[in-house]
Write an enzyme that holds these catalytic residues in place. Structure first.
Site, short mmCIF file in Angstrom:
data_model
loop_
_atom_site.label_atom_id
_atom_site.label_comp_id
_atom_site.label_asym_id
_atom_site.label_seq_id
_atom_site.Cartn_x
_atom_site.Cartn_y
_atom_site.Cartn_z
N ASP A 269 44.82 -3.74 36.91
CA ASP A 269 43.81 -3.26 37.85
C ASP A 269 42.65 -4.26 37.90
O ASP A 269 41.77 -4.25 37.04
CB ASP A 269 43.31 -1.88 37.42
CG ASP A 269 42.22 -1.34 38.34
OD1 ASP A 269 42.03 -1.91 39.45
OD2 ASP A 269 41.57 -0.34 37.97
N LYS A 276 36.55 -6.13 39.97
CA LYS A 276 35.81 -5.86 38.73
C LYS A 276 35.12 -7.13 38.27
O LYS A 276 35.66 -8.22 38.43
CB LYS A 276 36.78 -5.38 37.64
CG LYS A 276 37.33 -3.98 37.86
CD LYS A 276 38.22 -3.56 36.71
CE LYS A 276 38.88 -2.22 36.95
NZ LYS A 276 37.94 -1.07 36.91
N ARG A 350 43.90 7.12 41.60
CA ARG A 350 44.01 8.43 42.24
C ARG A 350 44.81 8.35 43.53
O ARG A 350 45.44 9.33 43.94
CB ARG A 350 42.62 9.04 42.46
CG ARG A 350 41.74 8.26 43.39
CD ARG A 350 40.28 8.65 43.30
NE ARG A 350 39.63 8.09 42.11
CZ ARG A 350 38.36 8.31 41.78
NH1 ARG A 350 37.60 9.08 42.53
NH2 ARG A 350 37.84 7.76 40.69
N1 BES Z 1 41.38 1.81 35.71
C1 BES Z 1 40.04 2.16 36.00
C2 BES Z 1 39.44 3.13 34.98
C3 BES Z 1 39.24 2.59 33.58
C4 BES Z 1 38.00 2.16 33.19
C5 BES Z 1 40.28 2.60 32.67
C6 BES Z 1 37.82 1.70 31.88
C7 BES Z 1 40.10 2.13 31.40
C8 BES Z 1 38.87 1.69 31.00
C9 BES Z 1 39.95 2.85 37.37
O1 BES Z 1 40.90 2.47 38.30
C10 BES Z 1 38.62 2.50 37.94
O2 BES Z 1 38.36 1.35 38.12
N2 BES Z 1 37.79 3.51 38.20
C11 BES Z 1 36.50 3.31 38.72
C12 BES Z 1 36.25 4.40 39.74
C13 BES Z 1 35.03 4.18 40.59
C14 BES Z 1 35.20 2.99 41.50
C15 BES Z 1 34.78 5.43 41.38
C16 BES Z 1 35.50 3.42 37.58
O3 BES Z 1 35.72 4.22 36.66
O4 BES Z 1 34.53 2.67 37.57
ZN ZN Z 2 40.32 0.72 39.40
ZN ZN Z 3 42.71 1.74 37.47
#
Ligand code: BES
Ligand code: ZN
Ligand code: ZN
Length: 501
Positions: A269, A276, A350
């Site tokens: 991801d 990120k 999601r």
């Molecule tokens: N894979 C990440 C969540 C994650 C964060 C997993 C840290 C393991 C460690 C997920 O896809 C994500 O990036 N979520 C975002 C959502 C936001 C953009 C609403 C997040 O948590 O920042």
């Molecule tokens: Zn993500």
């Molecule tokens: Zn993710």
């Protein structure tokens, strides 16, 4: 590592070390240890006094035997205060013991469980020591060209003096399968995305199906499109690695129930176009932890063969930015017909789960359990060591929480409510993939998923973004993947059909 139940005479046991777990309250050596101490002419009791050994949890006293008995060492290991001792104490202490044994280059040890705890049966103690030993022995070091200077512990003998060892042996058998399945999951999660990509992951699922005789269907990108999985497909578009939708089925001869386990399967991801930054992208190979947990659960189920039908579902994808990538503001249509407006391409899990949960709902199982490294917000809310639990059915949630207390895989429920439901209403579509505020982000993610589950089917969502991996490790988890929540979900399935109590 092999774990075996034995009843042996200490003097002749053919191991490198005899290990005796002791509690803080045991001021004097208990009878069986005292006997050895006499043979060693006070070799244990004297050392105990000199070192002021007080049986703090995980502390060791290592006494050499100088050839007076067959084992080279007698080890006392602290369990801490009696009133705090539970199954997880034994998992932790077994893991610490195995690590110490590794350091000392012991290949065979005997752990004595002839002790008395009101709360715990010999089966509980033996199973916990088995799990802790196997989980604690794990390391992911295959890529080091120079091998580490420590040897594996080959065998742990659990010593118990009861006439009928059947129940203890059975508990150890199940515990061995559970811990090995968890290690299998750890191995998969720890592999980086240049080794396990979507196609490779599907291949691993196929190999597992072949090994255990599961039914399997792997859908390629064309078939995924034909199924109308517009949300999942959008996430996968930016990557050179095509999506693979995996449906495993374990079907026993006499099925007493039918469950679906769904795992978030992002091989990596990057965040996509909402890329990120800096350190936030590290460890994102572990964004496939839910999917790898599905395979671990299937490994355990394949070994134990309980009378319950289990579906394993993974929408495998990689979230990458590119000229083909999906964008913020894109409007997508999921398999169940609902439209989704994209607020952030990093809320991709999601979207893949939306289609996976729609697919699972169509199978009409008795219940659906999804496991996902879904939100950083869940880690902020609960800390790194606890998974967030949500869902549409309090009874099922309670069952998951109750099992998790036994397995030591910490979980805590987060509350759904209508005010947060309002926050994922989208300007131009049925639902937004992000909340309008960042508060309660783990819950709004869960509420997003709710749109794609048939409300008649009990469903639980487990956000494992925190405990799926750890940079330095804790208790019986080494650094990297933990394999959470393989033992909890497998145990739940086994309990459903009274395979275990
Ligand atoms: N894979 C990440 C969540 C994650 C964060 C997993 C840290 C393991 C460690 C997920 O896809 C994500 O990036 N979520 C975002 C959502 C936001 C953009 C609403 C997040 O948590 O920042
Ligand atoms: Zn993500
Ligand atoms: Zn993710």
């Amino acid at each position: 590592m092999k774990v075996e139940v034995v009843s042996k005479k200490y003097e002749t046991a053919n191991v490198d070390a005899l290990v005796f777990p002791v509690s803080k309250e045991e001021k004097n050596l208990r009878e069986n240890i005292k006997k050895i101490d006499d043979v060693l002419e006070g070799g244990i009791s004297k050392l105990k006094k000199t070192l002021k050994f007080e049986a703090e949890e995980g502390k060791f006293l290592i006494a050499p035997t100088y050839g007076k008995i067959k084992a080279d060492f007698v080890i006392l290991v602290g369990l801490g205060e009696t009133k705090k001792i539970d199954k997880d104490t034994f998992r932790r202490v077994a893991a610490y013991t195995v690590r110490e044994a590794k350091k000392q280059k012991f290949s065979k040890i005997l752990i004595d469980i002839n002790l008395n705890f009101e709360k715990l049966s010999p089966e509980d103690v033996a199973a916990s020591i088995t799990e802790g030993s196997i989980l604690g022995n794990y390391s992911f070091d295959k890529y080091f060209t120079k091998k580490k200077d420590s040897s594996e512990v080959e065998k742990v003998e659990i010593n118990i003096n009861v006439k009928d060892k059947t129940a203890v042996k059975e508990a150890v058998r199940v515990a061995t399968v559970l811990a090995e399945a968890q290690n299998f999951t750890r191995d998969l999660v720890n592999e980086p995305a240049n080794v396990i990509n979507t196609v490779q992951f599907a291949k691993i699922a196929e190999d597992l199906a072949k090994q255990y005789g599961f039914e399997i269907k792997v859908y390629d990108e064309k078939e995924i499109e034909e199924m109308g999985m517009g949300a999942y497909l959008a996430v996968a578009k930016g990557s050179e690695n095509p999506p693979r939708f995996i449906h495993l089925t374990y079907r026993p001869k006499h099925s007493k129930g039918e469950y679906a386990v769904v795992g978030k399967g992002l091989m990596f991801d990057s965040g996509g176009l909402n890329i990120k930054t800096g350190d936030f992208m590290r460890w994102m190979k572990t964004d496939k932890s839910g999917a790898c947990a599905v395979l671990g659960i299937f490994k355990a189920i394949g070994e134990l063969k309980p009378d319950i039908t289990v579906h394993g579902i993974v929408a495998a994808a990689e979230n990458m930015p590119s000229g083909k990538a999906y964008r913020p503001d894109d409007i997508l249509r999921a398999k169940n017909g609902k439209t989704i407006e994209v607020g952030n391409t990093d809320a991709e899990g999601r979207l893949t789960l939306a289609d996976a949960l729609s697919y699972a709902s169509e199978l009409k199982p008795d219940a659906i359990i999804d496991m996902a490294t879904l939100t950083g917000a869940c880690v902020i809310a609960l800390g790194e060591f606890t998974a967030g639990v949500m869902g549409n059915n309090q009874k099922l949630i309670n069952e998951v929480l109750s099992v998790s207390q036994d397995t030591g895989e910490w979980m805590w429920q987060l509350p759904f409510n209508d005010k947060l439901r309002e926050q994922i209403k989208a300007p131009h579509a049925d639902v937004y993939n992000v909340g309008t505020t960042r508060y309660g982000g783990a819950i709004t993610a869960g509420l997003f998923l709710e749109h794609f589950v048939d409300p008649k089917i009990p469903w639980v969502h487990i956000d494992i973004a925190g405990p799926s991996h750890h940079t330095s490790g804790w208790y019986y988890h080494p650094k990297g993947a933990t394999g959470i929540p393989v033992r909890t979900i497998t145990t739940l399935l086994l309990k459903k059909v009274n395979y275990i109590k």
